[in-house]
Design a protein around this motif. Structure first.
Motif, PDB file in Angstrom:
ATOM      1  N   ASP A 197      28.567  24.937  29.841  1.00 11.57           N
ATOM      2  CA  ASP A 197      29.952  25.209  30.237  1.00 11.57           C
ATOM      3  C   ASP A 197      30.548  24.092  31.091  1.00 11.57           C
ATOM      4  N   VAL A 198      29.889  22.930  31.134  1.00 13.94           N
ATOM      5  CA  VAL A 198      30.376  21.817  31.943  1.00 13.94           C
ATOM      6  C   VAL A 198      30.462  20.586  31.048  1.00 13.94           C
ATOM      7  N   GLY A 199      31.627  19.945  31.010  1.00 13.54           N
ATOM      8  CA  GLY A 199      31.719  18.791  30.146  1.00 13.54           C
ATOM      9  C   GLY A 199      32.832  17.824  30.465  1.00 13.54           C
ATOM     10  N   ASP A 200      33.799  18.248  31.307  1.00 17.30           N
ATOM     11  CA  ASP A 200      34.952  17.370  31.491  1.00 17.30           C
ATOM     12  C   ASP A 200      35.355  17.310  32.961  1.00 17.30           C
ATOM     13  N   LYS A 201      36.560  17.731  33.264  1.00 18.36           N
ATOM     14  CA  LYS A 201      37.112  17.577  34.612  1.00 18.36           C
ATOM     15  C   LYS A 201      37.476  18.934  35.219  1.00 18.36           C
ATOM     16  N   TYR A 202      37.653  18.931  36.529  1.00 19.79           N
ATOM     17  CA  TYR A 202      38.154  20.137  37.198  1.00 19.79           C
ATOM     18  C   TYR A 202      39.574  20.422  36.726  1.00 19.79           C
ATOM     19  N   PRO A 203      39.894  21.682  36.459  1.00 18.81           N
ATOM     20  CA  PRO A 203      41.227  22.012  35.914  1.00 18.81           C
ATOM     21  C   PRO A 203      42.317  21.861  36.967  1.00 18.81           C
ATOM     22  N   GLN A 204      43.549  21.851  36.474  1.00 15.41           N
ATOM     23  CA  GLN A 204      44.691  21.749  37.382  1.00 15.41           C
ATOM     24  C   GLN A 204      44.850  23.017  38.214  1.00 15.41           C
ATOM     25  N   THR A 205      44.445  24.162  37.647  1.00 14.55           N
ATOM     26  CA  THR A 205      44.548  25.440  38.344  1.00 14.55           C
ATOM     27  C   THR A 205      43.169  26.078  38.415  1.00 14.55           C
ATOM     28  N   ASP A 206      42.765  26.532  39.577  1.00 20.06           N
ATOM     29  CA  ASP A 206      41.455  27.167  39.737  1.00 20.06           C
ATOM     30  C   ASP A 206      41.332  28.401  38.849  1.00 20.06           C
ATOM     31  N   VAL A 207      40.114  28.646  38.382  1.00 17.60           N
ATOM     32  CA  VAL A 207      39.849  29.778  37.497  1.00 17.60           C
ATOM     33  C   VAL A 207      38.928  30.754  38.224  1.00 17.60           C
ATOM     34  N   TYR A 208      39.401  31.982  38.429  1.00 17.87           N
ATOM     35  CA  TYR A 208      38.639  32.968  39.186  1.00 17.87           C
ATOM     36  C   TYR A 208      38.044  34.029  38.264  1.00 17.87           C
ATOM     37  N   GLY A 209      36.872  34.525  38.661  1.00 17.93           N
ATOM     38  CA  GLY A 209      36.240  35.609  37.937  1.00 17.93           C
ATOM     39  C   GLY A 209      36.956  36.927  38.190  1.00 17.93           C
ATOM     40  N   ARG A 210      36.589  37.933  37.417  1.00 21.23           N
ATOM     41  CA  ARG A 210      37.231  39.246  37.553  1.00 21.23           C
ATOM     42  C   ARG A 210      37.038  39.786  38.976  1.00 21.23           C
ATOM     43  N   ASP A 211      38.004  40.486  39.428  1.00 23.13           N
ATOM     44  CA  ASP A 211      38.016  41.008  40.810  1.00 23.13           C
ATOM     45  C   ASP A 211      38.359  42.488  40.736  1.00 23.13           C
ATOM     46  N   ASP A 212      37.341  43.353  40.886  1.00 25.71           N
ATOM     47  CA  ASP A 212      37.568  44.785  40.820  1.00 25.71           C
ATOM     48  C   ASP A 212      36.529  45.503  41.684  1.00 25.71           C
ATOM     49  N   ARG A 213      36.438  46.800  41.527  1.00 23.69           N
ATOM     50  CA  ARG A 213      35.530  47.584  42.370  1.00 23.69           C
ATOM     51  C   ARG A 213      34.071  47.160  42.147  1.00 23.69           C
ATOM     52  N   GLU A 214      33.732  46.828  40.902  1.00 22.36           N
ATOM     53  CA  GLU A 214      32.364  46.421  40.606  1.00 22.36           C
ATOM     54  C   GLU A 214      32.110  44.965  40.965  1.00 22.36           C
ATOM     55  N   ASN A 215      33.164  44.193  41.137  1.00 20.60           N
ATOM     56  CA  ASN A 215      33.042  42.775  41.484  1.00 20.60           C
ATOM     57  C   ASN A 215      33.945  42.487  42.685  1.00 20.60           C
ATOM     58  N   PRO A 216      33.519  42.903  43.870  1.00 21.04           N
ATOM     59  CA  PRO A 216      34.401  42.804  45.034  1.00 21.04           C
ATOM     60  C   PRO A 216      34.616  41.381  45.540  1.00 21.04           C
ATOM     61  N   VAL A 217      33.736  40.458  45.169  1.00 14.99           N
ATOM     62  CA  VAL A 217      33.872  39.084  45.648  1.00 14.99           C
ATOM     63  C   VAL A 217      34.654  38.264  44.627  1.00 14.99           C
ATOM     64  N   ARG A 218      35.703  37.626  45.055  1.00 16.82           N
ATOM     65  CA  ARG A 218      36.522  36.793  44.166  1.00 16.82           C
ATOM     66  C   ARG A 218      35.915  35.393  44.108  1.00 16.82           C
ATOM     67  N   VAL A 219      35.393  35.031  42.940  1.00 13.41           N
ATOM     68  CA  VAL A 219      34.667  33.772  42.782  1.00 13.41           C
ATOM     69  C   VAL A 219      35.493  32.777  41.979  1.00 13.41           C
ATOM     70  N   ASN A 220      35.610  31.574  42.510  1.00 13.02           N
ATOM     71  CA  ASN A 220      36.259  30.484  41.789  1.00 13.02           C
ATOM     72  C   ASN A 220      35.232  29.877  40.834  1.00 13.02           C
ATOM     73  N   LEU A 221      35.270  30.258  39.559  1.00 14.52           N
ATOM     74  CA  LEU A 221      34.244  29.829  38.605  1.00 14.52           C
ATOM     75  C   LEU A 221      34.358  28.354  38.243  1.00 14.52           C
ATOM     76  N   SER A 222      35.543  27.792  38.334  1.00 11.33           N
ATOM     77  CA  SER A 222      35.684  26.378  38.020  1.00 11.33           C
ATOM     78  C   SER A 222      35.191  25.491  39.164  1.00 11.33           C
ATOM     79  N   ASN A 223      35.248  26.015  40.384  1.00  7.10           N
ATOM     80  CA  ASN A 223      34.808  25.243  41.549  1.00  7.10           C
ATOM     81  C   ASN A 223      34.232  26.180  42.605  1.00  7.10           C
TER      82      ASN A 223
END
Length: 265
Positions: A197-223
């Motif tokens: 899943d890694v091959g180029d550059k950091y995107p212009q806009t950060d990409v976050y993982g799903r954020d809900d009751r089962e996933n309480p921590v908001r993770v920036n998957l791109s960085n």
């Protein structure tokens, strides 16, 4: 799906066409380990990271040449957090993916050998071919797993399959007229840079993982770096190599069906 059908049909046709004139058919299975070279492991060509297994059917054309259809399954993974490189630890990426590979391969034995009989009981050999691989990289942060392909972590999409070019070497040993052993190390150049899943550059806009009751921590998957100020949009995220590489180390056993019309020595 069309890619998989074309690959399988073409490979099976080549094998069956050759088998019609071959004197000895051989089937086998193998087990071992897999690993990869790529953006999270750019230097160590022997970094084993998961188990692997496979099966094959071959047509022995003569004591030196054989062609075969091979299926291999394995798992590869890597984690910046365990790297000896401080920059990698700061980057903090990780991934794991299953690999499902189907390939057409050609073997060349250096000695006058085949498992159904011959002058030599063993032979070193080399192989090469063409195939396809299916993959699906995932990452885990704070105990939650994310299927990375659907998050577009570099602001682009990619397919979860690719052409692969297998090549390697091994040793065959004949136990009896029907049974043989083998061991081999084979690398595959995958025509994709996204096994991890890694091959180029950091995107212009950060990409976050799903954020809900089962996933309480908001993770920036791109960085996911704990030091995000160290990178900017457009900075290089991985290395500059165009393709990822994976490998399988196998030990196996085979059974040869000997026809009435044997090779002439």
């Amino acid at each position: 799906m069309r890619f998989k059908r074309i690959l399988f049909s073409g490979t099976l046709f080549c094998l069956l066409s050759a088998a019609a004139t071959a004197q000895v058919m051989e089937v086998g299975a193998n087990v071992g380990a897999g690993g990869y070279l790529g953006d999270l492991n750019p230097k160590n060509p022997f970094d084993v990271s998961g188990a692997a297994f496979g099966a094959f059917v071959k047509a022995n054309l003569d004591p030196y040449w054989a062609i075969g259809l091979h299926y291999n399954h394995g798992k590869i993974k890597d984690n910046d957090a365990t790297s000896s490189n401080a920059d990698f630890r700061n980057r903090n990426l990780n991934f794991s993916t299953p690999l499902n590979e189907l390939s057409f391969q050609v073997d060349f034995n250096f000695f006058d050998y085949f498992s159904g009989g011959g002058r030599k009981n063993f032979s070193p050999y080399i192989f090469a071919g063409i195939g396809g691989v299916l993959f699906n990289p995932r990452a885990t942060y704070y105990g939650q797993e994310y299927e990375l392909k659907y998050y577009h972590t570099e602001g682009r999409t990619y397919r979860n399959y690719a052409i692969s070019i297998p090549y390697g070497a091994g040793i065959k040993y004949r136990i009896s007229d029907h049974w043989g052993l083998l061991t081999q190390l084979g690398y595959r150049t995958a025509h994709t840079d996204y096994l991890d899943d890694v091959g180029d550059k950091y995107p212009q806009t950060d990409v976050y993982g799903r954020d809900d009751r089962e996933n309480p921590v908001r993770v920036n998957l791109s960085n996911p770096s704990p030091f995000p100020q160290n990178v900017r949009p457009g900075d290089q995220r991985g290395d500059y190599r165009k393709y990822d590489t994976y490998f399988f180390f196998h030990v196996g056993i085979s059974y040869t069906f000997i026809s009435d019309k044997c090779f002439t020595f």
